[in-house]
Design a protein around this motif. Sequence first.
Motif, PDB file in Angstrom:
ATOM      1  N   TRP A   1       0.823  -1.213   0.000  1.00 25.21           N
ATOM      2  CA  TRP A   1       0.000   0.000   0.000  1.00 25.21           C
ATOM      3  C   TRP A   1       0.861   1.270   0.000  1.00 25.21           C
ATOM      4  N   SER A   2       1.964   1.253   0.698  1.00 26.67           N
ATOM      5  CA  SER A   2       2.778   2.461   0.845  1.00 26.67           C
ATOM      6  C   SER A   2       3.345   2.939  -0.486  1.00 26.67           C
ATOM      7  N   THR A   3       3.421   2.055  -1.477  1.00 28.82           N
ATOM      8  CA  THR A   3       3.926   2.457  -2.793  1.00 28.82           C
ATOM      9  C   THR A   3       2.812   2.619  -3.831  1.00 28.82           C
ATOM     10  N   THR A   4       1.634   2.040  -3.566  1.00 30.92           N
ATOM     11  CA  THR A   4       0.547   2.077  -4.558  1.00 30.92           C
ATOM     12  C   THR A   4      -0.690   2.820  -4.086  1.00 30.92           C
ATOM     13  N   HIS A   5      -0.872   2.943  -2.753  1.00 35.00           N
ATOM     14  CA  HIS A   5      -2.104   3.458  -2.144  1.00 35.00           C
ATOM     15  C   HIS A   5      -3.327   2.656  -2.585  1.00 35.00           C
ATOM     16  N   ARG A   6      -3.108   1.369  -2.815  1.00 31.84           N
ATOM     17  CA  ARG A   6      -4.192   0.438  -3.086  1.00 31.84           C
ATOM     18  C   ARG A   6      -3.982  -0.806  -2.219  1.00 31.84           C
ATOM     19  N   PRO A   7      -5.069  -1.394  -1.715  1.00 32.12           N
ATOM     20  CA  PRO A   7      -4.900  -2.619  -0.915  1.00 32.12           C
ATOM     21  C   PRO A   7      -4.574  -3.806  -1.812  1.00 32.12           C
ATOM     22  N   ALA A   8      -3.681  -4.671  -1.364  1.00 30.78           N
ATOM     23  CA  ALA A   8      -3.287  -5.830  -2.160  1.00 30.78           C
ATOM     24  C   ALA A   8      -4.335  -6.929  -2.131  1.00 30.78           C
ATOM     25  N   VAL A   9      -5.243  -6.880  -1.156  1.00 30.37           N
ATOM     26  CA  VAL A   9      -6.357  -7.831  -1.043  1.00 30.37           C
ATOM     27  C   VAL A   9      -7.624  -7.020  -0.787  1.00 30.37           C
ATOM     28  N   HIS A  10      -8.765  -7.682  -0.855  1.00 31.23           N
ATOM     29  CA  HIS A  10     -10.030  -6.952  -0.766  1.00 31.23           C
ATOM     30  C   HIS A  10     -10.480  -6.829   0.690  1.00 31.23           C
ATOM     31  N   PRO A  11     -10.528  -5.606   1.249  1.00 24.96           N
ATOM     32  CA  PRO A  11     -10.892  -5.454   2.663  1.00 24.96           C
ATOM     33  C   PRO A  11     -12.349  -5.769   2.960  1.00 24.96           C
ATOM     34  N   ALA A  12     -13.216  -5.813   1.939  1.00 20.59           N
ATOM     35  CA  ALA A  12     -14.628  -6.131   2.176  1.00 20.59           C
ATOM     36  C   ALA A  12     -14.843  -7.587   2.543  1.00 20.59           C
ATOM     37  N   SER A  13     -13.767  -8.400   2.521  1.00 24.80           N
ATOM     38  CA  SER A  13     -13.888  -9.819   2.871  1.00 24.80           C
ATOM     39  C   SER A  13     -13.324 -10.127   4.253  1.00 24.80           C
ATOM     40  N   LEU A  14     -12.997  -9.114   5.048  1.00 21.37           N
ATOM     41  CA  LEU A  14     -12.317  -9.321   6.334  1.00 21.37           C
ATOM     42  C   LEU A  14     -13.139 -10.138   7.333  1.00 21.37           C
ATOM     43  N   CYS A  15     -12.450 -11.016   8.055  1.00 17.77           N
ATOM     44  CA  CYS A  15     -12.935 -11.643   9.278  1.00 17.77           C
ATOM     45  C   CYS A  15     -11.844 -11.426  10.328  1.00 17.77           C
ATOM     46  N   ILE A  16     -12.225 -11.001  11.531  1.00 15.06           N
ATOM     47  CA  ILE A  16     -11.251 -10.519  12.514  1.00 15.06           C
ATOM     48  C   ILE A  16     -11.551 -11.110  13.889  1.00 15.06           C
ATOM     49  N   ARG A  17     -10.515 -11.463  14.618  1.00 16.52           N
ATOM     50  CA  ARG A  17     -10.722 -11.799  16.024  1.00 16.52           C
ATOM     51  C   ARG A  17     -11.189 -10.531  16.753  1.00 16.52           C
ATOM     52  N   GLU A  18     -12.238 -10.666  17.530  1.00 18.91           N
ATOM     53  CA  GLU A  18     -12.828  -9.488  18.174  1.00 18.91           C
ATOM     54  C   GLU A  18     -11.838  -8.778  19.076  1.00 18.91           C
ATOM     55  N   SER A  19     -10.994  -9.528  19.770  1.00 22.31           N
ATOM     56  CA  SER A  19     -10.014  -8.920  20.664  1.00 22.31           C
ATOM     57  C   SER A  19      -9.028  -8.043  19.898  1.00 22.31           C
ATOM     58  N   LEU A  20      -8.654  -8.461  18.689  1.00 26.37           N
ATOM     59  CA  LEU A  20      -7.748  -7.670  17.862  1.00 26.37           C
ATOM     60  C   LEU A  20      -8.454  -6.423  17.332  1.00 26.37           C
ATOM     61  N   LEU A  21      -9.706  -6.565  16.941  1.00 25.22           N
ATOM     62  CA  LEU A  21     -10.473  -5.414  16.474  1.00 25.22           C
ATOM     63  C   LEU A  21     -10.615  -4.374  17.579  1.00 25.22           C
ATOM     64  N   ALA A  22     -10.826  -4.847  18.803  1.00 21.54           N
ATOM     65  CA  ALA A  22     -10.925  -3.921  19.927  1.00 21.54           C
ATOM     66  C   ALA A  22      -9.621  -3.166  20.140  1.00 21.54           C
TER      67      ALA A  22
END
Length: 250
Positions: free
Chosen positions: A152-173
């Motif tokens: 991202w730091s060189t392209t300002h585009r995500p390398a994967v699609h963020p709309a597909s995220l699944c996250i451990r709740e503790s990490l999200l917090a």
Amino acid sequence: MTRIMSVVTPVHDAALPFLPEAFASLRSQELPAGWDWEWLIQVDGGKETDVPADIREDARVAVGDNRRGGPGVARTMAWGRSRGELVKVLDADDVLPAGALARDIEVMEAHPSVGWTVCKVLDLMPDGSLVHYTLGDPDPGQLTRGELYAYWSTTHRPAVHPASLCIRESLLAEAGGWMALPASEDTALLLALDVMADGWFISEAGLHYRKHPGQTTAHPDHRGGAEWEARMGAIGKHTEALVRRYLPTI
């Protein structure tokens, strides 16, 4: 005791007509034994009653509303009402193919050190056809901390699609939820998670991402101009601060 995956969905007026299809795709998911889902719908700038009654009447669905704050605010408000140990992103206009939630759960259970997952995404076109998301995919398996930020730091585009995220709740917090941006809040969270913990890429398609004129990414300011520069600046500052804390050798 049943374990819960919390599916968070912000919705604004342009996406409301697509909610029934998202709901149908969620109801069709088969989860591993001992798991169930809850659906946290957050109506941004509208009322709970904007959501169709048959959706609101499902015991697994909890609808909330808030004054207009944008997608980042709505996502965080939905998460604030959640009960699950995993948090799954689902936009109101998108569709989950069969097995999507089960694959997220299976990865998280098999790899305790992995904090989040993303997957292959297919664009759902207005004519109903499916087209592979154009950025291409990384190799399936573990995504090492800092890998996506470097791209991202060189392209300002995500390398994967963020709309597909699944996250451990503790990490999200720990990440603090989603940034209060008019768009790209999911990219901001993806980069924060990437710096904070290893991720995992699932090579099977786990999301059909609907393309339509009313979506946030179709706005003319989404990919250029003063607003875009400010969004990228805020995302960069936030991620760089996390890099200094979590990955000081980069």
